[in-house]
Design a protein around this motif. Sequence first.
Motif, PDB file in Angstrom:
ATOM      1  N   GLN A  44      13.215   8.470  23.601  1.00 27.67           N
ATOM      2  CA  GLN A  44      11.582   7.809  24.284  1.00 27.67           C
ATOM      3  C   GLN A  44      12.065   6.031  24.981  1.00 27.67           C
ATOM      4  O   GLN A  44      11.144   5.987  26.030  1.00 27.67           O
ATOM      5  CB  GLN A  44      10.794   7.467  22.939  1.00 27.67           C
ATOM      6  N   ALA A  48      11.174   5.768  28.967  1.00 28.01           N
ATOM      7  CA  ALA A  48      10.714   4.767  28.644  1.00 28.01           C
ATOM      8  C   ALA A  48      10.780   3.996  30.357  1.00 28.01           C
ATOM      9  O   ALA A  48       9.920   3.424  31.565  1.00 28.01           O
ATOM     10  CB  ALA A  48       9.881   3.664  28.284  1.00 28.01           C
ATOM     11  N   THR A  50      12.349   5.747  32.533  1.00 32.51           N
ATOM     12  CA  THR A  50      12.931   6.484  33.648  1.00 32.51           C
ATOM     13  C   THR A  50      11.521   7.065  33.925  1.00 32.51           C
ATOM     14  O   THR A  50      11.253   7.486  35.495  1.00 32.51           O
ATOM     15  CB  THR A  50      13.897   7.019  33.395  1.00 32.51           C
ATOM     16  N   VAL A  51      10.256   7.374  32.812  1.00 32.79           N
ATOM     17  CA  VAL A  51       9.295   8.177  33.152  1.00 32.79           C
ATOM     18  C   VAL A  51       8.820   7.276  33.460  1.00 32.79           C
ATOM     19  O   VAL A  51       7.190   6.380  33.769  1.00 32.79           O
ATOM     20  CB  VAL A  51       9.084   9.185  32.665  1.00 32.79           C
ATOM     21  N   GLY A  52       8.152   6.406  32.584  1.00 33.30           N
ATOM     22  CA  GLY A  52       6.809   5.339  32.689  1.00 33.30           C
ATOM     23  C   GLY A  52       6.801   4.744  30.819  1.00 33.30           C
ATOM     24  O   GLY A  52       7.297   5.093  30.054  1.00 33.30           O
ATOM     25  N   PRO A  53       6.391   3.416  31.282  1.00 28.29           N
ATOM     26  CA  PRO A  53       6.053   2.508  30.517  1.00 28.29           C
ATOM     27  C   PRO A  53       5.711   2.958  28.640  1.00 28.29           C
ATOM     28  O   PRO A  53       5.736   2.283  27.576  1.00 28.29           O
ATOM     29  CB  PRO A  53       5.420   0.980  30.340  1.00 28.29           C
ATOM     30  N   LEU A  54       4.688   3.707  29.005  1.00 26.63           N
ATOM     31  CA  LEU A  54       3.929   5.047  27.535  1.00 26.63           C
ATOM     32  C   LEU A  54       4.924   4.977  26.880  1.00 26.63           C
ATOM     33  O   LEU A  54       4.794   5.009  25.231  1.00 26.63           O
ATOM     34  CB  LEU A  54       2.894   5.850  28.009  1.00 26.63           C
ATOM     35  N   PHE A  55       6.024   5.015  26.972  1.00 25.70           N
ATOM     36  CA  PHE A  55       7.138   5.769  26.305  1.00 25.70           C
ATOM     37  C   PHE A  55       7.628   4.340  24.819  1.00 25.70           C
ATOM     38  O   PHE A  55       8.070   4.665  24.169  1.00 25.70           O
ATOM     39  CB  PHE A  55       7.633   6.702  26.644  1.00 25.70           C
TER      40      PHE A  55
END
Length: 187
Positions: A44, A48, A50-55
């Motif tokens: 996760q 976070a 690579t994809v987005g800070p929500l992770f």
Amino acid sequence: MQPVMTETQTEAHDYHALRPRLRWLTARLLALSLGVAALAILAQIALAFTVGPLFFGTALFTAILMIPLVQATVLHPEITTSAEGLTLRPMLWQPRFIPWSALTGTTAHPLIFNDPGTGRLLHGKNYVPREGLVVFVDERAGLQAVYRLVGSLAARGNRPAFAISNTTHTDYNLLCGAIQAHVGESN
């Protein structure tokens, strides 16, 4: 009722799990679950970046969900008593020796709830009400930090503790009596 161990007795007594195979299976499943959760947190955090800070939030949530699993590893350790003290053998961590003088107090086990109707429905004539204690240990006794989770569960702050119960330990009454006799001596 069996006699209480006094300091003059030198032979050790083991208080094992009532269901050793279930304890073995539980220990292995806890280790597996903690390993998977640790890998999930790492994945996760990588997501976070690579994809987005929500992770980052999901990694924090997963870490919070690990707390009860870690606590379960030390909640009801197998115990060996001797004239000098007791040795705690938790599910995943190394055994630790605790001198009798390091026991600072006891309180009722907060996770034990007895419902006679449900107990008789599930166990029939074999129903025995559950009993248990949380035993607090002096901070200088050298218990691992995970034992502090048990103290927090018993609403005593960040104090190390372990729990005993008549559903998790053989000869519960003997163990309970020995602990209460030595807690009374040290206070």
